[in-house]
Scaffold this active site. Sequence first.
Site, PDB file in Angstrom:
ATOM      1  N   TYR A 121       0.823  -1.215   0.000  1.00 11.26           N
ATOM      2  CA  TYR A 121       0.000   0.000   0.000  1.00 11.26           C
ATOM      3  C   TYR A 121       0.858   1.266   0.000  1.00 11.26           C
ATOM      4  O   TYR A 121       0.418   2.315  -0.454  1.00 11.26           O
ATOM      5  CB  TYR A 121      -0.904   0.026   1.235  1.00 11.26           C
ATOM      6  CG  TYR A 121      -2.243  -0.652   1.055  1.00 11.26           C
ATOM      7  CD1 TYR A 121      -2.333  -1.966   0.618  1.00 11.26           C
ATOM      8  CD2 TYR A 121      -3.423   0.031   1.336  1.00 11.26           C
ATOM      9  CE1 TYR A 121      -3.564  -2.584   0.471  1.00 11.26           C
ATOM     10  CE2 TYR A 121      -4.654  -0.585   1.187  1.00 11.26           C
ATOM     11  CZ  TYR A 121      -4.720  -1.894   0.758  1.00 11.26           C
ATOM     12  OH  TYR A 121      -5.945  -2.492   0.618  1.00 11.26           O
ATOM     13  N   LYS A 139       2.959 -15.391   1.795  1.00  7.00           N
ATOM     14  CA  LYS A 139       3.152 -16.068   0.512  1.00  7.00           C
ATOM     15  C   LYS A 139       4.644 -16.357   0.388  1.00  7.00           C
ATOM     16  O   LYS A 139       5.322 -15.937  -0.567  1.00  7.00           O
ATOM     17  CB  LYS A 139       2.620 -15.158  -0.622  1.00  7.00           C
ATOM     18  CG  LYS A 139       2.535 -15.820  -1.989  1.00  7.00           C
ATOM     19  CD  LYS A 139       1.474 -16.910  -2.098  1.00  7.00           C
ATOM     20  CE  LYS A 139       1.550 -17.591  -3.451  1.00  7.00           C
ATOM     21  NZ  LYS A 139       0.664 -18.787  -3.529  1.00  7.00           N
ATOM     22  N   ASP A 172      -3.194 -18.187  -0.241  1.00  8.89           N
ATOM     23  CA  ASP A 172      -4.199 -18.843  -1.092  1.00  8.89           C
ATOM     24  C   ASP A 172      -4.904 -19.952  -0.314  1.00  8.89           C
ATOM     25  O   ASP A 172      -6.134 -20.085  -0.358  1.00  8.89           O
ATOM     26  CB  ASP A 172      -3.577 -19.368  -2.400  1.00  8.89           C
ATOM     27  CG  ASP A 172      -2.295 -20.163  -2.206  1.00  8.89           C
ATOM     28  OD1 ASP A 172      -1.751 -20.185  -1.073  1.00  8.89           O
ATOM     29  OD2 ASP A 172      -1.831 -20.790  -3.180  1.00  8.89           O
ATOM     30  N   ASP A 225     -12.373  -8.999   4.123  1.00 10.39           N
ATOM     31  CA  ASP A 225     -13.638  -8.955   3.371  1.00 10.39           C
ATOM     32  C   ASP A 225     -14.230 -10.352   3.269  1.00 10.39           C
ATOM     33  O   ASP A 225     -15.431 -10.556   3.421  1.00 10.39           O
ATOM     34  CB  ASP A 225     -13.418  -8.414   1.947  1.00 10.39           C
ATOM     35  CG  ASP A 225     -13.696  -6.923   1.831  1.00 10.39           C
ATOM     36  OD1 ASP A 225     -13.410  -6.196   2.800  1.00 10.39           O
ATOM     37  OD2 ASP A 225     -14.202  -6.487   0.777  1.00 10.39           O
TER      38      ASP A 225
END
Length: 360
Positions: free
Chosen positions: A141, A192, A224, A252
Amino acid sequence: MSKQILILPGDGIGPEIMAEAVKVLELVNSQFALDFELSYDLIGGAAIDQHGVPLADATLACARAADAVLLGAVGGPKWDALDRAIRPEKGLLKIRSELKLFANLRPAILYPQLAEASSLKPEVVSGLDILIVRELTGGIYFGAPRGIRTLENGERQGYNTLPYSESEIRRIARVGFEMARVRARKLCSVDKANVMESSQLWREVVEEVAKDYPDVELSHMYVDNAAMQLVRAPKQFDVMVTDNLFGDILSDEASMLTGSIGMLPSASLDAHNKGMYEPCHGSAPDIAGQGIANPLATILSVSMMLRYSFQRSDAADAIEQAVSRVLDQGLRTGDIFCAGNVRVGTQEMGDAVVAALGTL
Ligand code: IPM
Ligand code: MG
């Protein structure tokens, strides 16, 4: 001395849901003699319209001076075409970064009354209580270099950078362990590391920090797989700690387990528990102005504020109980509505929570 709360309603449904949260806040303010003083300012598109920037310096100064900030939501199609540097979301990212709110707590709790509103089977989600600890001021970000450049062949290329320093990883890992310690003592760090160097360092540093928390069971999961496990068997998780982007996405996803993203509050804390509190959902421009948005995530954000910034778990518990009571009464905004419920609008929902608080 009175405590200063800065209210930033923002855009879209922001002002509507905030009006209800403020009713609740004002009531607990007097019920529990909290001595809060509320002030208001603009952020996001509303600030762009007024000042030409999504977060004016004066607003940032008020936020710094305040004891806590309560924020609605930012953004909307009206400002989508603007220069990237002054988009509404930049105001949100700037306030998070300037106030050093690196620890974003996003609890995904299933209210038993909403089991049938979840997109998963009731037995998969009943009793669900996950806390996502999202790193909020670093990673992709904020990483540089970033931009859109033109390559030698004339083709445009967009690029971003995902940096994490050891100290950034260490401090968010500590928050994850501390939170796990007062819950079910299980921490899952999501990364990851099979692909990205920043994740490899993340995993190493989390392992180092784990030595200080032998009482917490640490596991690691690739993002994932974590996304898959969240819908397969979400109750395996207690606390999840992850980076800024993964936390954005997974929170979310987790929200839908609880019936609706309209139920999810959040706290963004600095190293001294100064915080900004906001619902996890966005400004929902598609339903703005219709009086149908769910104000509960913002109301529950008030509860988190009382708990984390002011150590008033008595008042925080009261708000949560009032919300639960309103759900018992069958009142539902459209996002959590199921057959047999009573459909209510934003204002009726806020009024019902206020009424329930009055009878506790
Ligand atoms: C959130 C939101 C923000 C984010 C947007 C509005 C910038 O999605 O708080 O999750 O990506 O952090
Ligand atoms: Mg998000």
